[in-house]
Design a protein around this motif. Structure first.
Motif, PDB file in Angstrom:
ATOM      1  N   GLU A 209       0.815  -1.211   0.000  1.00  0.00           N
ATOM      2  CA  GLU A 209       0.000   0.000   0.000  1.00  0.00           C
ATOM      3  C   GLU A 209       0.854   1.268   0.000  1.00  0.00           C
ATOM      4  OE1 GLU A 209      -0.300  -2.488   2.131  1.00  0.00           O
ATOM      5  OE2 GLU A 209      -2.402  -3.062   2.423  1.00  0.00           O
ATOM      6  N   GLY A 210       2.091   1.158   0.493  1.00  0.00           N
ATOM      7  CA  GLY A 210       2.924   2.339   0.619  1.00  0.00           C
ATOM      8  C   GLY A 210       3.718   2.702  -0.620  1.00  0.00           C
ATOM      9  N   THR A 211       3.585   1.965  -1.710  1.00  0.00           N
ATOM     10  CA  THR A 211       4.358   2.261  -2.910  1.00  0.00           C
ATOM     11  C   THR A 211       3.908   3.571  -3.536  1.00  0.00           C
ATOM     12  OG1 THR A 211       4.601  -0.105  -3.359  1.00  0.00           O
ATOM     13  CG2 THR A 211       5.081   1.414  -5.180  1.00  0.00           C
ATOM     14  N   PRO A 212       4.799   4.549  -3.716  1.00  0.00           N
ATOM     15  CA  PRO A 212       4.415   5.814  -4.354  1.00  0.00           C
ATOM     16  C   PRO A 212       3.914   5.576  -5.778  1.00  0.00           C
ATOM     17  CG  PRO A 212       6.586   5.968  -3.335  1.00  0.00           C
ATOM     18  CD  PRO A 212       6.215   4.520  -3.327  1.00  0.00           C
ATOM     19  N   ASP A 213       2.998   6.423  -6.231  1.00  0.00           N
ATOM     20  CA  ASP A 213       2.391   6.235  -7.546  1.00  0.00           C
ATOM     21  C   ASP A 213       3.394   6.289  -8.689  1.00  0.00           C
ATOM     22  OD1 ASP A 213      -0.071   5.885  -6.448  1.00  0.00           O
ATOM     23  OD2 ASP A 213      -0.803   7.907  -6.862  1.00  0.00           O
ATOM     24  N   ASN A 214       4.482   7.018  -8.505  1.00  0.00           N
ATOM     25  CA  ASN A 214       5.445   7.156  -9.601  1.00  0.00           C
ATOM     26  C   ASN A 214       6.575   6.143  -9.523  1.00  0.00           C
ATOM     27  OD1 ASN A 214       6.705   8.197  -7.358  1.00  0.00           O
ATOM     28  ND2 ASN A 214       7.698   9.893  -8.441  1.00  0.00           N
ATOM     29  N   ARG A 215       6.403   5.117  -8.700  1.00  0.00           N
ATOM     30  CA  ARG A 215       7.429   4.091  -8.532  1.00  0.00           C
ATOM     31  C   ARG A 215       6.845   2.707  -8.828  1.00  0.00           C
ATOM     32  NH1 ARG A 215      12.909   5.501  -7.761  1.00  0.00           N
ATOM     33  NH2 ARG A 215      12.887   7.681  -7.131  1.00  0.00           N
ATOM     34  N   ILE A 216       7.737   1.765  -9.138  1.00  0.00           N
ATOM     35  CA  ILE A 216       7.326   0.384  -9.364  1.00  0.00           C
ATOM     36  C   ILE A 216       7.627  -0.414  -8.103  1.00  0.00           C
ATOM     37  CG2 ILE A 216       7.624  -1.668 -10.791  1.00  0.00           C
ATOM     38  CD1 ILE A 216       8.714   0.135 -12.992  1.00  0.00           C
ATOM     39  N   SER A 217       6.649  -1.164  -7.627  1.00  0.00           N
ATOM     40  CA  SER A 217       6.862  -2.001  -6.456  1.00  0.00           C
ATOM     41  C   SER A 217       7.783  -3.167  -6.812  1.00  0.00           C
ATOM     42  CB  SER A 217       5.527  -2.556  -5.950  1.00  0.00           C
ATOM     43  OG  SER A 217       5.749  -3.668  -5.108  1.00  0.00           O
ATOM     44  N   PRO A 218       8.858  -3.384  -6.065  1.00  0.00           N
ATOM     45  CA  PRO A 218       9.719  -4.540  -6.348  1.00  0.00           C
ATOM     46  C   PRO A 218       8.995  -5.856  -6.124  1.00  0.00           C
ATOM     47  CG  PRO A 218      10.351  -3.532  -4.270  1.00  0.00           C
ATOM     48  CD  PRO A 218       9.353  -2.610  -4.910  1.00  0.00           C
ATOM     49  N   TYR A 219       7.992  -5.848  -5.240  1.00  0.00           N
ATOM     50  CA  TYR A 219       7.224  -7.065  -5.013  1.00  0.00           C
ATOM     51  C   TYR A 219       6.320  -7.365  -6.204  1.00  0.00           C
ATOM     52  CZ  TYR A 219       8.895  -6.179  -0.325  1.00  0.00           C
ATOM     53  OH  TYR A 219       9.698  -5.926   0.751  1.00  0.00           O
ATOM     54  N   ALA A 220       5.830  -6.321  -6.856  1.00  0.00           N
ATOM     55  CA  ALA A 220       5.050  -6.521  -8.082  1.00  0.00           C
ATOM     56  C   ALA A 220       5.942  -7.069  -9.191  1.00  0.00           C
ATOM     57  CB  ALA A 220       4.403  -5.202  -8.512  1.00  0.00           C
ATOM     58  N   ILE A 221       7.187  -6.598  -9.246  1.00  0.00           N
ATOM     59  CA  ILE A 221       8.143  -7.154 -10.207  1.00  0.00           C
ATOM     60  C   ILE A 221       8.346  -8.638  -9.924  1.00  0.00           C
ATOM     61  CG2 ILE A 221      10.540  -7.110 -10.988  1.00  0.00           C
ATOM     62  CD1 ILE A 221      10.548  -4.095 -10.377  1.00  0.00           C
ATOM     63  N   ALA A 222       8.520  -8.980  -8.655  1.00  0.00           N
ATOM     64  CA  ALA A 222       8.736 -10.381  -8.279  1.00  0.00           C
ATOM     65  C   ALA A 222       7.554 -11.255  -8.683  1.00  0.00           C
ATOM     66  CB  ALA A 222       8.984 -10.482  -6.776  1.00  0.00           C
ATOM     67  N   GLU A 223       6.334 -10.751  -8.499  1.00  0.00           N
ATOM     68  CA  GLU A 223       5.155 -11.512  -8.902  1.00  0.00           C
ATOM     69  C   GLU A 223       5.117 -11.696 -10.417  1.00  0.00           C
ATOM     70  OE1 GLU A 223       3.021 -13.178  -7.228  1.00  0.00           O
ATOM     71  OE2 GLU A 223       3.653 -12.543  -5.225  1.00  0.00           O
ATOM     72  N   SER A 224       5.548 -10.676 -11.152  1.00  0.00           N
ATOM     73  CA  SER A 224       5.598 -10.785 -12.606  1.00  0.00           C
ATOM     74  C   SER A 224       6.632 -11.822 -13.032  1.00  0.00           C
ATOM     75  CB  SER A 224       5.932  -9.420 -13.226  1.00  0.00           C
ATOM     76  OG  SER A 224       4.882  -8.493 -12.993  1.00  0.00           O
ATOM     77  N   TYR A 225       7.756 -11.871 -12.320  1.00  0.00           N
ATOM     78  CA  TYR A 225       8.771 -12.871 -12.632  1.00  0.00           C
ATOM     79  C   TYR A 225       8.248 -14.278 -12.342  1.00  0.00           C
ATOM     80  CZ  TYR A 225      12.498  -9.371 -13.284  1.00  0.00           C
ATOM     81  OH  TYR A 225      13.279  -8.335 -13.744  1.00  0.00           O
ATOM     82  N   TRP A 226       7.519 -14.407 -11.252  1.00  0.00           N
ATOM     83  CA  TRP A 226       6.943 -15.721 -10.939  1.00  0.00           C
ATOM     84  C   TRP A 226       5.937 -16.129 -12.015  1.00  0.00           C
ATOM     85  CZ3 TRP A 226       8.233 -19.745  -8.311  1.00  0.00           C
ATOM     86  CH2 TRP A 226       7.287 -20.756  -8.088  1.00  0.00           C
ATOM     87  N   TYR A 227       5.163 -15.171 -12.501  1.00  0.00           N
ATOM     88  CA  TYR A 227       4.219 -15.424 -13.599  1.00  0.00           C
ATOM     89  C   TYR A 227       4.963 -15.925 -14.832  1.00  0.00           C
ATOM     90  CZ  TYR A 227       1.751 -13.895 -17.840  1.00  0.00           C
ATOM     91  OH  TYR A 227       1.200 -13.815 -19.107  1.00  0.00           O
ATOM     92  N   LEU A 228       6.087 -15.293 -15.167  1.00  0.00           N
ATOM     93  CA  LEU A 228       6.874 -15.742 -16.315  1.00  0.00           C
ATOM     94  C   LEU A 228       7.348 -17.182 -16.114  1.00  0.00           C
ATOM     95  CD1 LEU A 228       9.078 -12.571 -16.996  1.00  0.00           C
ATOM     96  CD2 LEU A 228       7.257 -13.456 -18.480  1.00  0.00           C
ATOM     97  N   HIS A 229       7.789 -17.481 -14.917  1.00  0.00           N
ATOM     98  CA  HIS A 229       8.306 -18.821 -14.622  1.00  0.00           C
ATOM     99  C   HIS A 229       7.233 -19.890 -14.756  1.00  0.00           C
ATOM    100  CE1 HIS A 229      10.366 -22.165 -12.847  1.00  0.00           C
ATOM    101  NE2 HIS A 229       9.708 -22.107 -11.707  1.00  0.00           N
TER     102      HIS A 229
END
Length: 249
Positions: A209-229
């Motif tokens: 919830e604390g991720t600023p709007d102009n930034r990418i959450s590293p946890y969202a990146i991790a979920e995207s990587y898991w999706y790719l896998h």
């Protein structure tokens, strides 16, 4: 449940993407974290092991063939009966000082970018692809290599010339690997991280919830990587483009 048959490797660990990817993949696999200094991985290894999962940290420089060979010898000793299921190349060369006018750059600046982005990936891929190929028939998910790219992978900007040269070369190398090894059952993917990455407190995981709007959450990146896998082999994504939702396209 954490696998007792397969493991994952994250090369390049810091407080942002590397840490988050390691945590996400540790939910399914023991993870090996590679970085040039123990300070980069010690806290992440401790965090994962404290949570009851398994992580190993190894000091290695992907641009140094002998260093990487030693790291994989250590991995074989530490995890002798496990096969490799997933790898992430998240190495970030120290090229930020190269953000300066082109006429002020040196060949050393260029070499730093090319070595970390291309030479390091070349060495890493040659080390892990035989292991991934050996897991094709057994892994519950397609054996995977994911490479972290950036805006500079596809767009050159003022004062980013040597960084763009390295990242764009890395992208094409990844694309070539995808076309060679995809038909053999190994999923190779490139992720363009098109924006600044937030480094939130660990308590934000996994909702951020604390991720600023102009930034990418590293946890969202991790979920995207898991999706790719976990993609089915009939529909592999070769390149994924991640950016904050408020970016002006």
């Amino acid at each position: 449940m954490v696998s007792n048959k397969f493991f994952a490797i994250v090369a390049g660990v810091g407080p942002g993407t590397g840490r988050s990817v390691a945590i996400r993949f540790s939910e399914a696999y023991p993870v090996v974290l590679l970085a040039r200094s123990p300070e980069s991985y010690n806290s992440v290894v401790a965090e994962i092991n404290k949570a009851g999962r398994k992580a190993i940290g190894i000091t290695a420089d992907a641009t140094d063939e002998s260093s990487l060979k030693s790291a994989f010898e250590t991995i074989k000793k530490e995890l002798p009966d496990l096969k490799l299921a997933a790898t992430i190349y998240n190495v970030r060369p120290n090229s930020r000082p190269s953000r300066k006018p082109f006429l002020e750059l040196t060949l050393e600046d260029l070499d730093t970018s090319l070595n970390g982005n291309i030479r390091g990936l070349f060495n890493f891929a040659q080390s892990i692809l035989p292991l991934l190929l050996g897991s094709v028939e057994h892994s519950p998910q397609p054996p995977t290599l994911i490479v972290t790219g950036a805006t500079a992978s596809i767009r050159g900007s003022a004062k980013w010339s040597v960084i763009a040269a390295g990242k764009s070369g890395q992208r094409i190398l990844t694309q070539s690997l995808a076309r060679e090894f995809g038909p053999l059952g190994v999923h190779v993917a490139h992720a363009i991280i098109d924006g600044g990455i937030d480094v939130p407190d660990a308590t934000h995981y996994p909702r951020n919830e604390g991720t600023p709007d102009n930034r990418i959450s590293p946890y969202a990146i991790a979920e995207s990587y898991w999706y790719l896998h976990t993609q089915h082999k009939s529909a592999f994504t070769q390149e994924l483009d991640l950016r904050p939702f408020i970016e002006h396209f």
